[in-house]
Design a protein around this motif. Structure first.
Motif, PDB file in Angstrom:
ATOM      1  N   TRP A 131       7.914  -5.513  -6.299  1.00  0.00           N
ATOM      2  CA  TRP A 131       8.332  -6.395  -7.398  1.00  0.00           C
ATOM      3  C   TRP A 131       7.445  -6.200  -8.631  1.00  0.00           C
ATOM      4  O   TRP A 131       7.920  -6.156  -9.762  1.00  0.00           O
ATOM      5  CB  TRP A 131       8.281  -7.853  -6.921  1.00  0.00           C
ATOM      6  CG  TRP A 131       8.558  -8.870  -7.972  1.00  0.00           C
ATOM      7  CD1 TRP A 131       9.742  -9.063  -8.648  1.00  0.00           C
ATOM      8  CD2 TRP A 131       7.652  -9.862  -8.478  1.00  0.00           C
ATOM      9  NE1 TRP A 131       9.613 -10.110  -9.536  1.00  0.00           N
ATOM     10  CE2 TRP A 131       8.348 -10.614  -9.454  1.00  0.00           C
ATOM     11  CE3 TRP A 131       6.324 -10.180  -8.196  1.00  0.00           C
ATOM     12  CZ2 TRP A 131       7.755 -11.675 -10.149  1.00  0.00           C
ATOM     13  CZ3 TRP A 131       5.729 -11.237  -8.881  1.00  0.00           C
ATOM     14  CH2 TRP A 131       6.445 -11.964  -9.843  1.00  0.00           C
ATOM     15  N   LEU A 132       6.155  -6.037  -8.365  1.00  0.00           N
ATOM     16  CA  LEU A 132       5.201  -5.877  -9.462  1.00  0.00           C
ATOM     17  C   LEU A 132       5.205  -4.471 -10.055  1.00  0.00           C
ATOM     18  O   LEU A 132       4.528  -4.209 -11.036  1.00  0.00           O
ATOM     19  CB  LEU A 132       3.789  -6.215  -8.969  1.00  0.00           C
ATOM     20  CG  LEU A 132       3.567  -7.702  -8.693  1.00  0.00           C
ATOM     21  CD1 LEU A 132       2.417  -7.900  -7.728  1.00  0.00           C
ATOM     22  CD2 LEU A 132       3.324  -8.450  -9.996  1.00  0.00           C
ATOM     23  N   GLY A 133       5.952  -3.568  -9.423  1.00  0.00           N
ATOM     24  CA  GLY A 133       5.998  -2.190  -9.921  1.00  0.00           C
ATOM     25  C   GLY A 133       4.747  -1.405  -9.575  1.00  0.00           C
ATOM     26  O   GLY A 133       4.427  -0.420 -10.222  1.00  0.00           O
ATOM     27  N   LEU A 134       4.036  -1.857  -8.541  1.00  0.00           N
ATOM     28  CA  LEU A 134       2.827  -1.141  -8.111  1.00  0.00           C
ATOM     29  C   LEU A 134       3.225  -0.183  -6.996  1.00  0.00           C
ATOM     30  O   LEU A 134       3.104  -0.495  -5.816  1.00  0.00           O
ATOM     31  CB  LEU A 134       1.751  -2.132  -7.648  1.00  0.00           C
ATOM     32  CG  LEU A 134       1.401  -3.236  -8.661  1.00  0.00           C
ATOM     33  CD1 LEU A 134       0.273  -4.118  -8.122  1.00  0.00           C
ATOM     34  CD2 LEU A 134       1.007  -2.631 -10.011  1.00  0.00           C
ATOM     35  N   ASP A 135       3.740   0.957  -7.388  1.00  0.00           N
ATOM     36  CA  ASP A 135       4.211   1.923  -6.392  1.00  0.00           C
ATOM     37  C   ASP A 135       3.015   2.629  -5.772  1.00  0.00           C
ATOM     38  O   ASP A 135       2.015   2.864  -6.429  1.00  0.00           O
ATOM     39  CB  ASP A 135       5.167   2.930  -7.048  1.00  0.00           C
ATOM     40  CG  ASP A 135       4.543   3.600  -8.269  1.00  0.00           C
ATOM     41  OD1 ASP A 135       3.672   2.971  -8.912  1.00  0.00           O
ATOM     42  OD2 ASP A 135       4.885   4.743  -8.566  1.00  0.00           O
TER      43      ASP A 135
ATOM     44  N   ASN B 121      -5.520 -11.388  -4.975  1.00  0.00           N
ATOM     45  CA  ASN B 121      -5.271 -10.071  -4.342  1.00  0.00           C
ATOM     46  C   ASN B 121      -4.412  -9.196  -5.238  1.00  0.00           C
ATOM     47  O   ASN B 121      -4.610  -7.992  -5.319  1.00  0.00           O
ATOM     48  CB  ASN B 121      -4.510 -10.166  -3.005  1.00  0.00           C
ATOM     49  CG  ASN B 121      -4.928 -11.321  -2.135  1.00  0.00           C
ATOM     50  OD1 ASN B 121      -4.122 -12.185  -1.834  1.00  0.00           O
ATOM     51  ND2 ASN B 121      -6.175 -11.328  -1.750  1.00  0.00           N
ATOM     52  N   ILE B 122      -3.452  -9.821  -5.875  1.00  0.00           N
ATOM     53  CA  ILE B 122      -2.547  -9.053  -6.741  1.00  0.00           C
ATOM     54  C   ILE B 122      -3.350  -8.388  -7.866  1.00  0.00           C
ATOM     55  O   ILE B 122      -3.121  -7.243  -8.221  1.00  0.00           O
ATOM     56  CB  ILE B 122      -1.435  -9.974  -7.305  1.00  0.00           C
ATOM     57  CG1 ILE B 122      -0.472 -10.366  -6.178  1.00  0.00           C
ATOM     58  CG2 ILE B 122      -0.680  -9.296  -8.446  1.00  0.00           C
ATOM     59  CD1 ILE B 122       0.559 -11.418  -6.560  1.00  0.00           C
TER      60      ILE B 122
ATOM     61  N   ARG C   5       4.534  -5.829   0.872  1.00  0.00           N
ATOM     62  CA  ARG C   5       5.250  -4.648   0.361  1.00  0.00           C
ATOM     63  C   ARG C   5       6.269  -5.074  -0.698  1.00  0.00           C
ATOM     64  O   ARG C   5       6.433  -4.426  -1.728  1.00  0.00           O
ATOM     65  CB  ARG C   5       5.978  -3.918   1.502  1.00  0.00           C
ATOM     66  CG  ARG C   5       5.020  -3.340   2.523  1.00  0.00           C
ATOM     67  CD  ARG C   5       5.743  -2.821   3.758  1.00  0.00           C
ATOM     68  NE  ARG C   5       5.609  -1.377   3.852  1.00  0.00           N
ATOM     69  CZ  ARG C   5       6.528  -0.517   3.474  1.00  0.00           C
ATOM     70  NH1 ARG C   5       7.679  -0.940   3.027  1.00  0.00           N
ATOM     71  NH2 ARG C   5       6.314   0.762   3.559  1.00  0.00           N
ATOM     72  N   GLU C   6       6.929  -6.176  -0.426  1.00  0.00           N
ATOM     73  CA  GLU C   6       7.925  -6.687  -1.373  1.00  0.00           C
ATOM     74  C   GLU C   6       7.253  -7.097  -2.693  1.00  0.00           C
ATOM     75  O   GLU C   6       7.763  -6.815  -3.780  1.00  0.00           O
ATOM     76  CB  GLU C   6       8.624  -7.884  -0.730  1.00  0.00           C
ATOM     77  CG  GLU C   6       9.891  -8.296  -1.428  1.00  0.00           C
ATOM     78  CD  GLU C   6      10.545  -9.491  -0.740  1.00  0.00           C
ATOM     79  OE1 GLU C   6      10.317  -9.697   0.475  1.00  0.00           O
ATOM     80  OE2 GLU C   6      11.268 -10.219  -1.429  1.00  0.00           O
ATOM     81  N   ASP C   7       6.112  -7.739  -2.571  1.00  0.00           N
ATOM     82  CA  ASP C   7       5.383  -8.166  -3.774  1.00  0.00           C
ATOM     83  C   ASP C   7       4.940  -6.962  -4.612  1.00  0.00           C
ATOM     84  O   ASP C   7       5.076  -6.965  -5.838  1.00  0.00           O
ATOM     85  CB  ASP C   7       4.142  -8.990  -3.402  1.00  0.00           C
ATOM     86  CG  ASP C   7       4.510 -10.388  -2.908  1.00  0.00           C
ATOM     87  OD1 ASP C   7       5.673 -10.797  -3.091  1.00  0.00           O
ATOM     88  OD2 ASP C   7       3.628 -11.061  -2.351  1.00  0.00           O
ATOM     89  N   LEU C   8       4.396  -5.964  -3.946  1.00  0.00           N
ATOM     90  CA  LEU C   8       3.924  -4.785  -4.684  1.00  0.00           C
ATOM     91  C   LEU C   8       5.100  -4.108  -5.380  1.00  0.00           C
ATOM     92  O   LEU C   8       4.994  -3.690  -6.538  1.00  0.00           O
ATOM     93  CB  LEU C   8       3.207  -3.800  -3.758  1.00  0.00           C
ATOM     94  CG  LEU C   8       1.876  -4.277  -3.155  1.00  0.00           C
ATOM     95  CD1 LEU C   8       1.297  -3.199  -2.242  1.00  0.00           C
ATOM     96  CD2 LEU C   8       0.856  -4.635  -4.236  1.00  0.00           C
TER      97      LEU C   8
END
Ligand code: GLU
Length: 443
Positions: A63-67, A19-20, A58-61
Motif C-alpha cells: 500500500w505504501l509503495g515500498l516494493d 515501524n513504517i 506485506r499488504e501495508d508495504l
C-alpha cells in the motif's frame, strides 16, 4: 559499492507508524543509491509470530509503495543459525548458562542496590565440566550467551549519531538462545545480514547497545560488519506512541482515509532538518533523503499534522490515482472541481451527491427569492455559465460580493460553501441548474 538495506519486522503485531518509518527510510536509502531493499520476517519466536501479521505487513508495504527486492524468513533459516552456533561454541564464543530468571533478577537487584551497573557476572563461565554435567543431570537445560571480547572498546561511526564507543566491560554477555533452543534476535540477525549482503542497517536508537554486541558477532563470524545508523524514536504528542499504536497501524490509517503519499511525506521528513511538505512524488522524497539531516531529538508524530498533509496531498492527486474509489459516474472534471474541498477521498461522494442531486431546497429570504427568480431569467448556457450568470446579475441588480454569490450557491447546491461554482455549475448541467434555481425562487 552497491547498497542493500532490509526491513526486519517480527510478525507479532501490526505495523504502526514507527515501524513504517523505519521501513520507509530503509527503502529510501536503497532506492536513492539504486540498491536493493529486502524484507526479512523475523519469526524466530514461533509462539508469538502469526501468519496474519505477515500478510498484514506485506499488504501495508505494498500500500505504501515500498516494493522489496527479496524476502527471507528466519524460521526457514534455522540450519544456518545452528551451524554458526556450533562454530562459535567451538571457538569459545558462546557458553551455556543455567541461572533461572529469578536468580538473575535477584543478582541484578543486589548490584543495583550497591549502586553498581547490573552486568552479568559470567558466573556460568566459571563452571567446571563436572558442575555443568551435574546441572544437566538434574534436568536443567542451559540457555546460551555470547562471550564479549573485553580487550578493546567497541567503536563505530554511526550514520546519524556519529562516533560511538562502548566499553564491553560495561555490557552483559547477551543471551542469544533460550533453554528450549529458540533464538533471540541478535545472532540470527547478524548471520542474515551477512548472508543477505546487507550493507546498511538503519534502525531505531533502542538498538544502539545491540549494535555494540552485534559488531563483535560480525567479527567473530569473520565478516565485515555493515554500516549502522540509529534514528531517534518517534513519539506521540503525549509522549510514548505505544498507547495509541492500534489506531496508527497501516490498516487503520488506510481505513481512516489517509493516503500512502501523506504517510510517506510526513515520515520521510519527521525528525530531520528538512521541512515536512506535502510532497506526493516519491522520487522527490527519495532525492532529498539524507541521513545527515536526521536530528538526535525524538521525532514528534502528530495525527493532526498527518490529516493536514493528507488534505494537501489529496488536492494534488490525479483522477487516475483515485478513480476506483470515486462514486459511479464521477469523472475527471468533477474530481478536479471537488478535490480542493476534500480532506479524504471518501468525502467526494458527498459532493458528487450535490452535483447529481437531489439537494435539499434552501429557504431564502424574500428579497433573495426575487433575486434568484432574476437569475432564472438571466441564466444562459455557454462555455462558462457561472461567470456569464454572475456578470449579468451584477449588471441587472447592482449586487456584488456575498449578496451576489451566496443566494446562488445556496440555490444551486443547498450549501453555504463548497467547490468553485464555476467548475461545479457545468457539472450540474443546464436543466438541473434551472430547476434548482426555479425551486429556490418559489419555495
Ligand atoms: N526484528 C528486529 C526488531 O524488530 C530487527 C531489528 C533490526 O533491524 O536489526 O527489532
Amino acid at each position: 559499492m552497491s547498497v542493500t538495506t532490509r526491513f526486519a519486522p517480527a510478525p507479532t503485531g501490526l505495523l504502526h507508524v514507527g515501524n513504517i518509518r523505519t521501513a520507509l527510510h530503509n527503502w529510501m536509502l536503497a532506492r536513492q543509491a539504486g540498491g536493493r531493499f529486502l524484507l526479512r520476517i523475523d519469526d524466530t519466536d514461533a509462539a508469538r509470530s502469526e501468519e496474519r501479521f505477515v500478510a498484514a505487513l506485506r499488504e501495508d508495504l505494498a500500500w505504501l509503495g515500498l516494493d522489496w527486492d527479496g524476502e527471507e524468513r528466519q524460521s526457514a533459516r534455522l540450519a544456518l543459525y545452528d551451524a554458526a552456533f556450533d562454530r562459535l561454541r567451538a571457538a569459545g564464543r558462546v557458553y551455556p548458562c543455567y541461572e533461572t530468571a529469578q536468580e538473575l533478577d535477584l543478582r541484578r537487584k543486589v548490584l543495583l542496590g550497591r549502586g553498581l551497573p547490573p552486568i552479568y557476572d559470567r558466573a556460568a563461565l566459571a563452571l567446571s565440566d563436572a558442575e555443568r554435567a551435574a546441572k544437566e543431570a538434574e534436568g536443567m537445560a542451559p540457555h546460551w550467551r555470547f562471550l564479549l571480547d573485553r580487550a578493546a572498546p567497541i567503536a563505530w561511526t554511526d550514520g546519524i549519531r556519529g562516533a560511538q564507543q562502548f566499553d564491553p566491560a560495561q555490557l552483559s554477555d547477551p543471551v542469544i538462545r533460550r533453554a528450549d533452543g529458540s533464538w533471540l534476535y541478535m545472532l540470527p540477525s547478524a548471520l542474515d545480514d551477512i548472508a543477505m549482503g546487507v550493507t546498511d542497517v538503519l534502525r531505531g536508537e533502542d538498538h544502539v547497545s545491540n549494535t555494540a554486541t552485534q559488531l563483535q558477532m560480525f567479527t567473530a563470524l569473520g565478516a565485515e560488519p555493515p554500516r549502522f545508523a540509529h534514528e531517534a524514536l518517534l513519539v506521540g504528542k503525549e509522549g510514548k506512541l505505544s498507547k495509541r499504536l492500534g489506531s496508527l497501524s497501516g490498516a487503520a490509517l488506510r481505513e481512516a482515509g489517509i493516503e500512502p503519499e501523506a504517510v510517506a511525506a510526513l515520515l520521510a521528513r519527521l525528525g530531520t532538518a528538512l521541512p515536512v511538505e506535502p510532497i506526493a512524488a516519491r522520487e522527490a522524497l527519495v532525492a532529498t533523503f539524507d541521513l545527515a539531516s536526521f536530528g538526535r531529538a525524538p521525532a514528534h508524530f502528530d495525527e493532526d499534522e498527518l490529516a493536514r498533509l493528507n488534505a494537501a496531498i489529496l488536492h494534488q492527486l490525479d483522477f487516475e490515482r483515485v478513480a476506483d474509489r470515486l462514486p459511479e459516474g464521477m469523472g475527471r472534471a468533477a474530481w478536479e472541481a471537488i478535490r480542493p474541498n476534500l480532506a479524504k477521498v471518501s468525502e467526494a461522494a458527498d459532493w458528487w451527491q450535490v452535483v447529481t442531486g437531489p439537494i435539499e431546497a434552501p429557504v431564502l429570504a424574500d428579497e433573495d427569492r426575487a433575486y434568484v427568480a432574476e437569475a432564472v431569467r438571466l441564466l444562459a448556457w455557454g462555455p462558462d455559465p457561472w461567470h456569464g450568470l454572475t456578470e449579468a446579475l451584477k449588471a441587472a441588480t447592482g449586487r456584488k460580493g456575498k449578496a451576489l454569490f451566496r443566494p446562488l450557491r445556496l440555490a444551486l447546491t443547498g450549501r453555504e460553501s463548497g467547490p468553485d461554482m464555476a467548475a461545479l455549475l457545468p457539472l450540474i448541467g443546464e436543466a438541473e441548474a434551472r430547476a434548482r434555481l426555479e425551486r429556490a425562487a418559489t419555495t
